[in-house]
Design a protein around this motif. Structure first.
Motif, PDB file in Angstrom:
ATOM      1  N   GLY A   1       0.548  22.466 -23.296  1.00  0.00           N
ATOM      2  CA  GLY A   1      -0.656  22.485 -24.116  1.00  0.00           C
ATOM      3  C   GLY A   1      -0.907  23.845 -24.745  1.00  0.00           C
ATOM      4  O   GLY A   1      -1.307  23.938 -25.910  1.00  0.00           O
ATOM      5  N   LEU A   2      -0.665  24.900 -23.962  1.00  0.00           N
ATOM      6  CA  LEU A   2      -0.836  26.261 -24.486  1.00  0.00           C
ATOM      7  C   LEU A   2       0.112  26.516 -25.655  1.00  0.00           C
ATOM      8  O   LEU A   2      -0.287  27.098 -26.672  1.00  0.00           O
ATOM      9  CB  LEU A   2      -0.585  27.273 -23.370  1.00  0.00           C
ATOM     10  N   LEU A   3       1.349  26.065 -25.506  1.00  0.00           N
ATOM     11  CA  LEU A   3       2.320  26.244 -26.584  1.00  0.00           C
ATOM     12  C   LEU A   3       1.872  25.501 -27.843  1.00  0.00           C
ATOM     13  O   LEU A   3       1.957  26.033 -28.962  1.00  0.00           O
ATOM     14  CB  LEU A   3       3.689  25.735 -26.124  1.00  0.00           C
ATOM     15  N   HIS A   4       1.371  24.285 -27.661  1.00  0.00           N
ATOM     16  CA  HIS A   4       0.882  23.500 -28.807  1.00  0.00           C
ATOM     17  C   HIS A   4      -0.308  24.196 -29.463  1.00  0.00           C
ATOM     18  O   HIS A   4      -0.436  24.207 -30.696  1.00  0.00           O
ATOM     19  CB  HIS A   4       0.489  22.102 -28.328  1.00  0.00           C
ATOM     20  N   ALA A   5      -1.182  24.795 -28.647  1.00  0.00           N
ATOM     21  CA  ALA A   5      -2.347  25.501 -29.188  1.00  0.00           C
ATOM     22  C   ALA A   5      -1.923  26.733 -29.980  1.00  0.00           C
ATOM     23  O   ALA A   5      -2.466  27.010 -31.063  1.00  0.00           O
ATOM     24  CB  ALA A   5      -3.283  25.903 -28.044  1.00  0.00           C
TER      25      ALA A   5
ATOM     26  N   ILE B   1       1.417  17.380 -36.217  1.00  0.00           N
ATOM     27  CA  ILE B   1       2.430  16.371 -35.906  1.00  0.00           C
ATOM     28  C   ILE B   1       3.790  17.027 -35.678  1.00  0.00           C
ATOM     29  O   ILE B   1       4.503  16.705 -34.721  1.00  0.00           O
ATOM     30  CB  ILE B   1       2.538  15.333 -37.047  1.00  0.00           C
ATOM     31  N   VAL B   2       4.142  17.968 -36.539  1.00  0.00           N
ATOM     32  CA  VAL B   2       5.412  18.674 -36.407  1.00  0.00           C
ATOM     33  C   VAL B   2       5.470  19.415 -35.073  1.00  0.00           C
ATOM     34  O   VAL B   2       6.482  19.362 -34.351  1.00  0.00           O
ATOM     35  CB  VAL B   2       5.611  19.661 -37.580  1.00  0.00           C
ATOM     36  N   SER B   3       4.389  20.085 -34.729  1.00  0.00           N
ATOM     37  CA  SER B   3       4.341  20.820 -33.462  1.00  0.00           C
ATOM     38  C   SER B   3       4.481  19.882 -32.269  1.00  0.00           C
ATOM     39  O   SER B   3       5.235  20.157 -31.323  1.00  0.00           O
ATOM     40  CB  SER B   3       3.016  21.591 -33.364  1.00  0.00           C
ATOM     41  N   GLY B   4       3.767  18.750 -32.305  1.00  0.00           N
ATOM     42  CA  GLY B   4       3.830  17.806 -31.194  1.00  0.00           C
ATOM     43  C   GLY B   4       5.221  17.231 -31.004  1.00  0.00           C
ATOM     44  O   GLY B   4       5.714  17.137 -29.864  1.00  0.00           O
ATOM     45  N   VAL B   5       5.856  16.836 -32.073  1.00  0.00           N
ATOM     46  CA  VAL B   5       7.217  16.288 -31.989  1.00  0.00           C
ATOM     47  C   VAL B   5       8.179  17.346 -31.448  1.00  0.00           C
ATOM     48  O   VAL B   5       9.043  17.054 -30.613  1.00  0.00           O
ATOM     49  CB  VAL B   5       7.679  15.779 -33.363  1.00  0.00           C
ATOM     50  N   ALA B   6       8.011  18.592 -31.908  1.00  0.00           N
ATOM     51  CA  ALA B   6       8.878  19.675 -31.432  1.00  0.00           C
ATOM     52  C   ALA B   6       8.703  19.891 -29.925  1.00  0.00           C
ATOM     53  O   ALA B   6       9.687  20.117 -29.206  1.00  0.00           O
ATOM     54  CB  ALA B   6       8.558  20.960 -32.193  1.00  0.00           C
ATOM     55  N   ILE B   7       7.469  19.817 -29.449  1.00  0.00           N
ATOM     56  CA  ILE B   7       7.218  19.999 -28.013  1.00  0.00           C
ATOM     57  C   ILE B   7       7.842  18.858 -27.212  1.00  0.00           C
ATOM     58  O   ILE B   7       8.411  19.074 -26.125  1.00  0.00           O
ATOM     59  CB  ILE B   7       5.707  20.106 -27.755  1.00  0.00           C
TER      60      ILE B   7
END
Length: 421
Positions: free
Chosen positions: A121-125, A136-142
């Motif tokens: 979650g921290l990385l996504h933030a 969306i791009v960030s979530g898929v990458a994670i």
């Protein structure tokens, strides 16, 4: 934010004709109506295992990780951050929970798994809030990163451990389960009578008091806990204002970045807890691919619930129940669900006619007739359909509920500090 500011924000004018929120009495009424309908289908179809104690217990076990992922998505999106990365955060929770759990005990695994999800979650933030990358791009990458990272770690940790391999962990000690003495046996006996509604209600209660993991109890408590924090505290008001109008919130003294960070980290922690549930309660080992898309289904449950905890819980329960059908009774139970869905479509068509929406009503009616014919001409459904039933249910429910949904106004929109000046 001062009390007067909070009051002013909460008293902002609402759109005329806005839809009413689900209250506890409304939720209980929906649950009772749904149970009565399932009971009717059980009597007609003869699928007596639809609401048995074992079925309900299995459905609850499958619904909890979905619900925790949905709850995580709700925290993030109420602050304006779309979290497609829930699946990856669940994967981190399953791996770290099992890794710590088999070495230092299940509750240590719970804490480490939550921390693993929170790091996701921290990385996504950082990616979405600080660097303003598309959510969306960030979530898929994670999701991709979490899958590859855990596969890499498994080769160095589980492969040489006793009872482990490169694709699974050693067995984790199970978390203590509770059974209410007397009440559990009574509900099981009453459910075996196969009476209309009464036996079905007994099956539901029996499933809630038989072999119930303490982690399940914790997960259930998090639903009203989330509602209280987000809708009954000044902290929750500020956090939700970031998802509705971050520019206005900033003008009132809210540190929008801080609240978005908190929300997304909590979101990851909840998804991580859902992953821990999979690797310590649902199955006391970590297995590669264990999440099985539950992060995405949790997101669908949150959308179905209109970004509210109670509605999200209903959605998770529905998807968990559908998923559990293939475990007990399999094709027979899913065949009975054809009748249930057909009846629901008839009710939906009648409601749409009442609302003078004739085209959707006609489509619902045609689909209902098709399902009635399918049910009448067959005794079972193909095994492939049994496996796909939870995902088809997800699509059907979202299609029928799409018109009543209202996401937070600034959900997924880019925001920069000071942009309103």
């Amino acid at each position: 934010m001062s009390t007067s500011t909070a009051s002013a924000t909460s008293a902002a004018p609402q759109k005329p004709g806005g839809r009413k929120k689900l209250t506890l009495p409304m939720i209980l009424l929906i649950v009772a109506g749904g149970l009565a309908l399932v009971s009717l289908v059980r009597l007609i179809s003869g699928a007596e295992d639809l609401t048995s104690v074992g079925q309900v217990s299995g459905a609850l076990s499958l619904a909890v990780p979905i619900g925790l992922a949905g709850l995580g998505g709700l925290w993030a999106e109420r602050a304006g951050v779309v979290n497609i990365g829930l699946e990856g955060m669940m994967i981190l929770g399953t791996w770290f929970g099992a890794w710590a759990g088999y070495q230092w005990g299940p509750w240590t695994g719970v804490l480490v798994g939550i921390a693993g999800g929170a790091v996701g979650g921290l990385l996504h933030a950082i990616i979405t809030v600080t660097f303003n990358v598309n959510h969306i791009v960030s979530g898929v990458a994670i999701n991709i990163l979490a899958l590859g990272f855990t596969q890499y770690l498994s080769n160095f940790t589980f492969a040489d451990a006793p009872g482990g391999s490169s694709k699974q962990s050693p067995r984790v000690e199970e978390i203590y389960k509770i059974t209410v003495p007397g009440l559990s046996d009574w509900m099981t006996t009453l459910q075996g009578k196969h009476w209309f509604f009464v036996s079905d209600l007994a099956g539901v209660i029996g499933g809630l008091v038989t072999e119930l993991s303490l982690l399940t109890v914790l997960a259930l408590l998090l639903i009203p806990g989330t509602w209280w924090v987000l809708w009954r505290t000044a902290f929750g008001l500020r956090l939700r204002s970031c998802g509705e109008n971050p520019t206005a919130a900033e003008s009132l003294g809210v540190n929008v970045y801080k609240y978005k960070y908190i929300a997304v980290i909590v979101s990851g922690a909840l998804a991580g807890l859902g992953g821990v549930f999979l690797s310590e309660v649902a199955s006391p080992i970590y297995q590669e691919g264990q999440t099985g898309g539950r992060g995405y289904i949790g997101l669908a449950a949150m959308i179905f619930g209109n970004w509210m905890p109670g509605g999200m819980a209903l959605g998770a329960g529905l998807f968990g129940f559908t998923d559990s059908l293939k475990l007990r009774g399999g094709a027979e139970n899913v065949h009975a669900m054809l009748l249930l869905v057909a009846i629901l479509l008839v009710l939906a068509a009648a409601w749409q006619v009442y609302k003078k929406k004739y085209v959707p009503a006609a489509i619902s009616g045609v689909c209902a007739v098709g399902l009635f014919v399918w049910y009448a001409l067959t005794d079972q459904v193909p095994s492939q359909f049994v496996d796909a039933a939870p995902y088809l249910t997800t699509l059907l429910v979202l299609a029928l509920s799409a018109q009543r949904l209202r996401m937070p106004k600034a959900d997924g929109l880019p925001y920069r500090k000071g942009q309103g000046k």
